[in-house]
Write an enzyme that holds these catalytic residues in place. Structure first.
Site, short mmCIF file in Angstrom:
data_model
loop_
_atom_site.label_atom_id
_atom_site.label_comp_id
_atom_site.label_asym_id
_atom_site.label_seq_id
_atom_site.Cartn_x
_atom_site.Cartn_y
_atom_site.Cartn_z
N ASN A 9 0.87 -1.17 0.00
CA ASN A 9 0.00 0.00 0.00
C ASN A 9 0.91 1.23 0.00
O ASN A 9 1.58 1.50 0.99
CB ASN A 9 -0.88 -0.05 1.26
CG ASN A 9 -1.71 1.21 1.44
OD1 ASN A 9 -1.77 2.05 0.54
ND2 ASN A 9 -2.33 1.34 2.60
N TRP A 10 0.91 1.94 -1.10
CA TRP A 10 1.85 3.06 -1.24
C TRP A 10 1.34 4.33 -0.57
O TRP A 10 2.03 5.35 -0.56
CB TRP A 10 2.16 3.31 -2.73
CG TRP A 10 2.88 2.18 -3.40
CD1 TRP A 10 3.30 1.00 -2.83
CD2 TRP A 10 3.29 2.10 -4.78
NE1 TRP A 10 3.92 0.20 -3.75
CE2 TRP A 10 3.93 0.85 -4.96
CE3 TRP A 10 3.16 2.96 -5.87
CZ2 TRP A 10 4.44 0.45 -6.20
CZ3 TRP A 10 3.68 2.56 -7.10
CH2 TRP A 10 4.32 1.32 -7.25
N HIS A 93 -9.23 0.97 5.76
CA HIS A 93 -7.90 1.14 6.35
C HIS A 93 -8.02 2.03 7.59
O HIS A 93 -8.82 2.95 7.62
CB HIS A 93 -6.94 1.76 5.33
CG HIS A 93 -5.51 1.69 5.78
ND1 HIS A 93 -5.00 2.58 6.70
CD2 HIS A 93 -4.51 0.83 5.47
CE1 HIS A 93 -3.73 2.26 6.93
NE2 HIS A 93 -3.41 1.21 6.20
N GLU A 165 -4.54 -5.15 10.98
CA GLU A 165 -3.50 -4.14 11.16
C GLU A 165 -3.69 -3.43 12.50
O GLU A 165 -4.49 -2.50 12.59
CB GLU A 165 -3.57 -3.10 10.04
CG GLU A 165 -3.39 -3.67 8.65
CD GLU A 165 -2.90 -2.60 7.68
OE1 GLU A 165 -1.93 -2.86 6.98
OE2 GLU A 165 -3.47 -1.50 7.66
N SER A 211 4.32 -2.44 10.17
CA SER A 211 5.78 -2.51 10.22
C SER A 211 6.35 -3.86 9.75
O SER A 211 7.31 -4.37 10.33
CB SER A 211 6.29 -2.17 11.63
OG SER A 211 5.91 -0.85 11.97
N GLY A 232 3.24 -1.16 4.22
CA GLY A 232 3.23 0.27 3.91
C GLY A 232 4.63 0.75 3.58
O GLY A 232 5.11 0.63 2.45
N GLY A 233 5.33 1.25 4.58
CA GLY A 233 6.65 1.87 4.38
C GLY A 233 7.63 1.03 3.56
O GLY A 233 8.29 1.53 2.64
O1 LIG Z 1 -1.44 -0.56 4.72
C1 LIG Z 1 -0.35 -0.76 5.29
C2 LIG Z 1 -0.21 -0.60 6.69
O2 LIG Z 1 -0.85 0.53 7.19
C3 LIG Z 1 1.15 -0.86 7.27
O3 LIG Z 1 2.00 0.24 7.16
P1 LIG Z 1 3.54 0.09 7.62
O4 LIG Z 1 4.07 -1.15 6.96
O5 LIG Z 1 4.21 1.34 7.17
O6 LIG Z 1 3.50 -0.06 9.12
#
Ligand SMILES: O=C[C@H](O)COP(=O)(O)O
Length: 249
Positions: A9-10, A93, A165, A211, A232-233
């Site tokens: 998810n960008w 989300h 999440e 994360s 995400g990140g």
């Molecule tokens: O959609 C993705 C999530 O909100 C996880 O984000 P993250 O991997 O930056 O913690």
């Protein structure tokens, strides 16, 4: 046997040219045993759609309107998403819930509309730190799963993925331990079982998000009830997302 599903998810990152460049780097990595998805911002969907067309890398959107068309300034409809090749939409989300006030009934309208139009859904659920500390994880997750899937017939469930999440683990570097995450995934499966029965619960693909990194993806994916990751990140660079896509090689 559930097929694992790795999604990036960008969020609100990447110009069109940056998005196209990253998608081109990721296409060759989508050659393993999982399903793979990238969800660029709306502005880059069309261009990235051209890059991934005909490849195993699925195109996802990060949100969608609850209305089909009309006077909804700033919204994007299911038909517009399908028109640019979107196959999956991420709904509910926690950033939509917490920053933009989306509630379960509203998310449920979007889930129905997406499924009715043959778009797959990733339904996100998860508790805040405050809710976890108050011992409310199961109650919160149950309400979100039941609310998001309200009125959805069992026949549509093969088009639904649930992403657990925990909000306190998103973008914070804090990951739920694999055991803690697995326990909530098992609980989500129990809720699905109560709603739809054994077979549906066994078949439901449940991703973990919060994360996820190259260094922790293997241990998370080794858990019995964790079938994928919503990243995400670490999804914003090929050097971190490719090792996650290839966690099993
Ligand atoms: O959609 C993705 C999530 O909100 C996880 O984000 P993250 O991997 O930056 O913690």
């Amino acid at each position: 046997m559930r097929k694992t599903f790795i999604a990036g998810n960008w969020k609100m990152h990447k110009t069109v040219s940056e998005a196209v460049a990253l998608a081109k780097e990721l296409v060759p990595a989508a050659d393993g045993n999982s399903r793979y998805l990238i969800a660029p911002p709306f502005t880059a969907l069309s261009a990235v759609g051209e890059v991934v067309k005909g490849t195993p890398l699925l195109l996802g959107a990060q949100n969608m309107s609850n209305a089909e068309s009309g006077a909804h300034t700033g919204e994007v409809s299911v038909h517009m998403l399908k028109d640019v090749g979107v196959q999956v939409v991420i709904l509910g989300h926690s950033e939509r819930r917490l920053i933009y006030g989306e509630k379960d009934a509203f998310i449920n309208e979007k889930v129905k509309l997406a499924l009715d139009n043959d778009l797959e859904v990733i339904l996100c659920v998860g508790e805040t730190l405050e809710q976890r500390e108050a011992g409310e994880v199961e109650q919160v997750v149950r309400t979100q799963v039941e609310g998001g899937l309200k009125g959805i017939p069992e026949g549509f469930l093969d088009k639904v993925t649930i992403a657990y999440e925990p909000v306190w683990a998103i973008g914070t570097g804090k990951t739920a331990t694999p055991e803690d995450a697995d326990a909530v995934h098992a609980f989500i499966r129990k809720v699905i079982k109560e709603m739809y029965g054994d077979k549906a619960a066994e078949a439901m693909v449940i991703q973990y998000g919060g994360s996820v990194k190259p260094g922790n993806v293997k241990e998370l994916m080794a858990m019995k009830n964790i079938d994928g990751a919503l990243v995400g990140g670490a999804a914003l660079k090929a050097e971190t997302f490719v090792p996650i896509m290839k966690y099993d090689s």
